[in-house]
Each structure stands twice: as C-alpha cells, then as structure tokens.
Design an enzyme around this catalytic site. Sequence first.
Site, mmCIF file in Angstrom:
data_model
loop_
_atom_site.group_PDB
_atom_site.id
_atom_site.type_symbol
_atom_site.label_atom_id
_atom_site.label_comp_id
_atom_site.label_asym_id
_atom_site.label_seq_id
_atom_site.Cartn_x
_atom_site.Cartn_y
_atom_site.Cartn_z
ATOM 1 N N VAL A 102 35.587 22.058 -4.394
ATOM 2 C CA VAL A 102 36.621 21.585 -3.213
ATOM 3 C C VAL A 102 37.941 22.571 -3.197
ATOM 4 O O VAL A 102 38.330 23.195 -2.352
ATOM 5 C CB VAL A 102 36.458 20.140 -2.378
ATOM 6 N N GLU A 116 48.339 22.442 -11.418
ATOM 7 C CA GLU A 116 48.025 22.506 -12.862
ATOM 8 C C GLU A 116 46.548 23.898 -13.418
ATOM 9 O O GLU A 116 47.481 24.553 -13.998
ATOM 10 C CB GLU A 116 47.094 21.346 -12.986
#
Lengths: 501, 501
Positions: free
Chosen positions: B270, B291
């Site tokens: 997603v 990240e």
Amino acid sequence: MIDIRDRVRNQALQAKIVSAEEAAAFIKPDMNIGVSGFTPAGYPKAVPLALAKRMETEPFSVNLWTGASVGKELDGALAKVGGIKRRMPYQSNKDLRAGINGGKIEYCDLHLSESAQFARYGFMGGKIDVAIVEVCAITEEGHLIPTTSMGNTASYVQSADVVIVEVNTTQPLELEGMHDVYVPLDPPHRLPIPVVKVNDRIGTTYIPCGVDKIKYIVPCDIPDDVRPFAPLDENSHRMSEHILKFFKDEIKAGRMPKNLLPLQSGVGNVANAVISGFVDSDFTDLEVYTEVIQDGMFDLADAGKLKFASGTSFSPSPDGLRRFYENIKDYRQKMMLRPQEIANSPEVARRIGIIAMNTAIEFDIYGNVNSTHIMGSKMMNGIGGSGDFARNAYLTCFFSTSTAKDGAISAIVPMCSHVDHTEHDTDIFVTEIGLADVRGLSPRERARKIINNCAHPDYRPMLLDYLERAEKATKQAHTPHIINEALSWHSRFMETGTMKK
Amino acid sequence: MIDIRDRVRNQALQAKIVSAEEAAAFIKPDMNIGVSGFTPAGYPKAVPLALAKRMETEPFSVNLWTGASVGKELDGALAKVGGIKRRMPYQSNKDLRAGINGGKIEYCDLHLSESAQFARYGFMGGKIDVAIVEVCAITEEGHLIPTTSMGNTASYVQSADVVIVEVNTTQPLELEGMHDVYVPLDPPHRLPIPVVKVNDRIGTTYIPCGVDKIKYIVPCDIPDDVRPFAPLDENSHRMSEHILKFFKDEIKAGRMPKNLLPLQSGVGNVANAVISGFVDSDFTDLEVYTEVIQDGMFDLADAGKLKFASGTSFSPSPDGLRRFYENIKDYRQKMMLRPQEIANSPEVARRIGIIAMNTAIEFDIYGNVNSTHIMGSKMMNGIGGSGDFARNAYLTCFFSTSTAKDGAISAIVPMCSHVDHTEHDTDIFVTEIGLADVRGLSPRERARKIINNCAHPDYRPMLLDYLERAEKATKQAHTPHIINEALSWHSRFMETGTMKK
C-alpha cells in the site's frame, strides 16, 4: 478598580486599562480563544468570570484552547453556563468534565507538547481570534511577564492578532526572570531546540507581544485556585520505596549516573509522594525536567538535594504556594518555567534522558496503560504530557495502587479498557505491592512479572488463571487473549460493583 | 572461496579472511548478537547459514538483535533450527513468526528508533557479545562500508568488542558514499541531532570500527532476498487518489507548502502504491524522509519529481533492485541511508514536519490503530517505525482497505483488539471508500466521520448502530462503548468466520 499602573510600564498602554466586563464584551460567539494557564496556575480569571456572567443572559459558546487544566474561574464558570463548544487539551474541572462526558462539549485530548503547534498549523479549525493572558507585568515595549505558568501562552500570543491582558496583583513581581520563552519555527523552517541541560536558557524572560496587539488590560486580584494534596499515605510511601530501591540497583548495575537522570513526574498525589520520597534518601544533585513543579520539589530544594528544576507551571498546594511566594528569592535560583512545547518536547526528553514517572488509571498484564478513561468510556482528565514523556524517556515508569474502590477494582486487568500508552512504551510498573521491570521481555514474560510483582493478592490468582487459560486457548499467540473475556472484568464491575468473582 | 581481497583494503586484515563455518564456530550459546540488516537488505547471510547448519547437530540458541526484518538466511534459517532465544525488534519471516506466536521465541517489539539505544543502555539484558555485519568493503583503517541498509549496524559495531564482517561481492562498490553514519551520545551527554533538511550530512560515509575489533572476515556472494510487490490494484489506486486530493486541498488551505513536507511511507504494497501515485501527479520537488526506499521512490526519481530521499535501507522488489544497481550512479545523487536511530528519530521527524503514511491492520471508530496483532493475539510483524513517525509527524495518516478476507473482516471495528497508535496520535484515515480527516474532533465526531467516510457499506450500518446504542447505554461517556460488546466483532469472526451478523 485595583491600581495596576505600576505593573503596566508603558504609560501609553495604561489608557487600555478597562474593567473585566468591558474586555469580555469583545468576545463573539464561536471565537477561538487561546488562554494562559497550565494546571490551576497562571490562567486568566477576571475576564472569564465576566464572560460567564454575560453568557448567563446572552447564551453563546466559544472554543477554548488552554495549556492544560485551568481553575474554576475559567473552565468551571464557562462550562456551567454552556459557554464552551470545543476544548483542548487537558482538563480537570468537574463541570467541564460533566459537559465532556455528557456529549455537550467537544473535547480534543491532545498530547500537551503538540497542542500549541496543532493550533498554529490550523488543525483546530481556523486560527486563534483572541488570546487572554494573565501576567505579572507589561514591559515598556508591551511584552508580557507571565505568572505561575508558561503553558501555550507564548504561542497563542504570537498567533493572535488581539490580546487581552489580565494583570494579576496577587502574583509577585519576583516571578520576572523565572521564565524562558522560546517558540519554535514551524516546518520546514524549524531548527533544533537547543536545550541540552535542564537549566539551559534559550529564550527571553518575557513573551514578545508589543503594544499594538494589546487590546485591553484588565486588573485582577484573584489568586490561583490551587488545591491541597492528599496526605502521604502508606501506599504512596511504599511505591516511593520500591522505585528508590530500583534506582539504587540501576546505579549499581551501571545503567544510571549517581545523581540519576532528569526526573519527570506527573500531576497529583502519587507523583508528589514519589518526589517527596527523595527528600529522605541519599540522592543529591537531582535534576528535574517536568511539567508541574509541586510541593515535593520545594521539599527537595529545601533539603539541598535539588540542582535544578525546569517545568511549565508552579502547581503547589495552598500551603506550598505560600511557601513558594515566601522563598521565591531562593527558588528563583533553581527553578525555571518553559513553554510546554519545550518542557514536554519529545526531542529534549529523549536527548537528556528523562526518567518519566506518571500515574495510570489501570494497566494490563501485557504492559499497556490506560491514563484517561474510566471503564473505557468516561473521560477522567486527559492524557496530558504522559505520552510525550512515556514515549521518549530513558526509563518509563507507571504508578498505581493495586486496587481502587476499596478493592472492588483491580488496577491490573487482563486487557485495558482504553489504551493511552502501549506495551512498546513501558518499562517499569509500580504498585504498593511491588515493582515489575519488564524491559526486554516478551508479552508472556511481562504478564508473569506484572502479575507476580504488582497485582493485589486478591486478584493475582484470577489474573494468572486468565493468562494460563489464554495461553491454552490460543494456538498462535504472541499476546494470548481470550477475546470475549478480555474486558469481562470491566463488565463484571459495571454489573455487580466489583471485579471479583 | 570467492576472492574478496580487492574489497579488503588493509592488507594485514586479509589474514583474517576465513570460511563462514570457521567464523560461525566463534558463536557461543546465549550470546547477544547484533547484526546488520533492515528489511531484507544488507543483512549477513553466509555466517548465519553456517551457524544454523552447526545448530542442526549442536542445538543451542542465541539472542538476536537486528535493525528490523532480515532475510530467510538469517531469521528463517536460525528460527527453523530453534536457534533464536530472544529477538528484537521488527520481523517478517514466517518461521520466526511461527516461533514467536508459538511461545518459543521471546520477541521484544520495540519502536525502531529506540532499539539501538535500548541495547546500548543495557536494557536488553547484558551487552552485545558480537556484531555480524555485511559490508561492501573494508577501508585501510578497518572501517566498514555498509551495503543496502544502515539499520542499527553502526551502534552494534560501536558497542561490540568483536566484529565478524561479511564482505558481499554482489553489493556494488558504488554504494560507498551513500551512507551517513552518526551514532548519538547517550544521556546525559547527548547533543542535538543536527539534521535540519532531509539531505543534511552529519556523519561519516563508513562505520567506524578499526582493525583490532575485526575478528573474522567472511566472503559472501548471496544477494539480498528481496521480494516482489503485489501489482497495483484498484483499491490501492483509490487510496492514492484520496490522499493526493487531500494534499491538494491542504495546499489550497495554506496548511502545506506546494511541494508538501517530507514524506514517510511504511513498508509494503500500500505504501509503495501511494508513493507511486505521485508519479502521475503535478507534485514536484518532493522530499522523502523514511525508513525504506522502495520501487515507488525510484519511479519518482525517474519521473524527475524527487528532490531527495533519505532512508535507512533500500528494500525494492527484485526488478527494483536490478534497476537500482543499474542506475546507482544517478540515484547516488538523490538518496542517502542513515542509521535507523536518525531515520526514525522523533526529534528529526517533528522538526522537519514529516507526513507519515503507514498501514493499519485495523482501526476503530474512535481512531485507535492496531498495527501488529491479528484478532488481538497473533503477532503479524511488529510496530516497526510506525510509532516513531505517527507520534511526531506533522500529519499522521493510516491506510487500510476497508475489508479483508473477502469481506469477512471489517478493518474498521468498534474497538481495536490491540492498540499500537492511540487516538491522540492519528489525523487522517484512508480506505478505498474514502478519507476521514479527524483533526481537532472529539471521539463522537471522529466516529461518525470515520464510519461515514471510510467504512465499507456492508459494515457501515452495523458500526453506526453500535455507536448509537453505545451513546444511549452510557450516561457519562466521552468515548461511548458497550464494554461487553466492544470486541464482539472479533469474537464473531473467530466463531463464525465472518464479522457480519
């Protein structure tokens, strides 16, 4: 009218001195009003009382943004006349609480460190219309000397086009110089907050305002509505002993300096009791980086054990307030008030390595904490700054007596009925029974430690029974729960008046 | 053995080149082992495989500290032979997950920004015994050039007395220079982390190590075990459209700059889809502070819309990895890897004003989010960095399709069966149905907005019915719940296979 001319140092500004009624007449329905005040300290009193009076005959409501809880002359008076439409953040007034839980007041329970920026970013629905601010004095330049709290005042004044200033003559002028006012820039322009030590000064001693923004100046001689603490009881004393022993062991293990790391402790009796416990201990050179400076901190200072305390408000008992005013010349050397955006800053909390000590309503066997909702539905006060500190502390400790309501409620339950702090955030749990250090443990290990070390003996077998049955009932479970039984303790209490079977 | 001598730039160090088996023989039972790796990127492979092989005939287990999830050669191989006793933080390997949910592996699910300091502080139970680290090359000085991730590697190497280095010849030397290595000091000595812009360089391009710490050097030619993304489906496309429209409206309202603020997006399909949505948009000069850098970011870069992306690992699909290696000379100009302590830093996230976009397993009508536990008990992967970002972002958005399991599960429930992100942290919810902006709202208002804008039509009437009955059933309730029905949707699913009545 009280004479405040010596506290309004700019002569031209003295022409703006009006009655509270005249200032309150400026307020229009649906305005966004930002006020000074954090815990019942440093909030405006005269203008809100006049506004509440006006609302009695001319009913309307406003949106009220504060620092945290404020006194009865503001939250209480306005709530009683239905004068608050939307309110943020923390509160503790009984009339306001009734309005919130009755679905009549829309309450937005924000982390205290975030509330000022949330308003500045425009996320509360529009900009601030007027700031109402209690001060000690107004400078030549029209800048504001705050009183017993910093809260969100500086940010609200900065954002507002119009400022109504209450000059409170009960607040001593010696407060001047005890504040460190710094409002960060907003992204993408924000810079590091340069606090590295608890006593670092990074801003001004006044709130920048300027003569033009000041619409009205109102005299006030109503003191802060401070409240007494419960006397130190046996349970608080035991909790204090448990945590002090733990700290000593941490120092022995080399995980903490001899004078610990900066202490943070929440609002209220238990936090105050824990801080008081340090007075009779061997600890010295203690540093405090917290929200509220309460009686316990004065005890520490008087015992010569306090190096420095930084907070965002002075929120002592009536006796404590008297003591504070009497000794303010000494306390000034060791205490400072910062905006809550800085006092509760995640950035600073993690950097300086705070020891966070806050109170829980309940916590569950896996280490989740409920700080706000009674039986999952009813708002108590709000999350306050507990999330700012719990998430970022060097060590995150939560305190509660093991039972409430004469033993009918266990503070340790299979599953919290509301979660404000997650298992990922919590390190140490303390009840009068004992202390559970759950650092580095898996949920099943945490559960056994919390049950065995912290639960009341009346509930320990029930909790262990739940855990063991949950482990058997779930084939694949990191955090074993019997989902249709997890909240049954709360159901039982609501149906029978006790969590006991 | 593969020849790695050209990648070991210090000639004396070449004497330490050994086989994976020889290095693995160094590992003792119960050791605390810190490894490189974040998502299946940049983790050691040869030594863990040899260690797992050794454990087949000589059963013992170790404590494994990583950056986040790592590939099958490490988490998978060791979990299969029962070789992991305690593991932190995030994971996603099926064999490891089975061990965790089976109660055989003690899993400590920490916020990713905290995991390195948690280990340094000694909170994981003792200090690190050995670091096993994948590198591109070793410098003259014995310093380490990381590969496709930074993770916690620098901190583990700093804390370890002994380091085992895997030189991976499948990792291109062009990675050198793409890292920015900075390990903060610990309290009370920590200083501000000086990242103000996403591309600020604050450290070194190598991990400081030194020749003496290096015990063994092991050649490896196993590539990162990257995995394909699901093709962009209609639901992801709709979610992407909803959030892009919202961003445009925020810009119009003056609450966001034209090129937005730095984007963070979680691991997985997603998140990748949402980022991809920007490729066909009008947005330019986008910045990313996140990240994992996945395929969507390469698309952005190729479309000329990416100003800069800072992450802690490259975690693309197999195709994406090929593309990355092929275009590394271009991507080097616009991408940087930082230690996760910096990539996920609450301090930096709040300062630069991140837009946090993460995936939820479920969220409840009041805006609490479950990111980790299926039906309250079973661990999926872990909280990862979602808490670091959600708590500190400028804007916190959570995404989920409105249903799962062919409609048998509603992602929106009366009460979450596990809470990882509280109502105090969440701003925006997005499903394929629509977007709910809950900023500044009270719980009752949030509930109506979330139900009406995000819930699947099959579940919307059931959720509204719950809310209305809860409001009637509770006299005093900020967050109305029928406590013995709040988790009944989960019970029903477990009993009947569907949440539908």
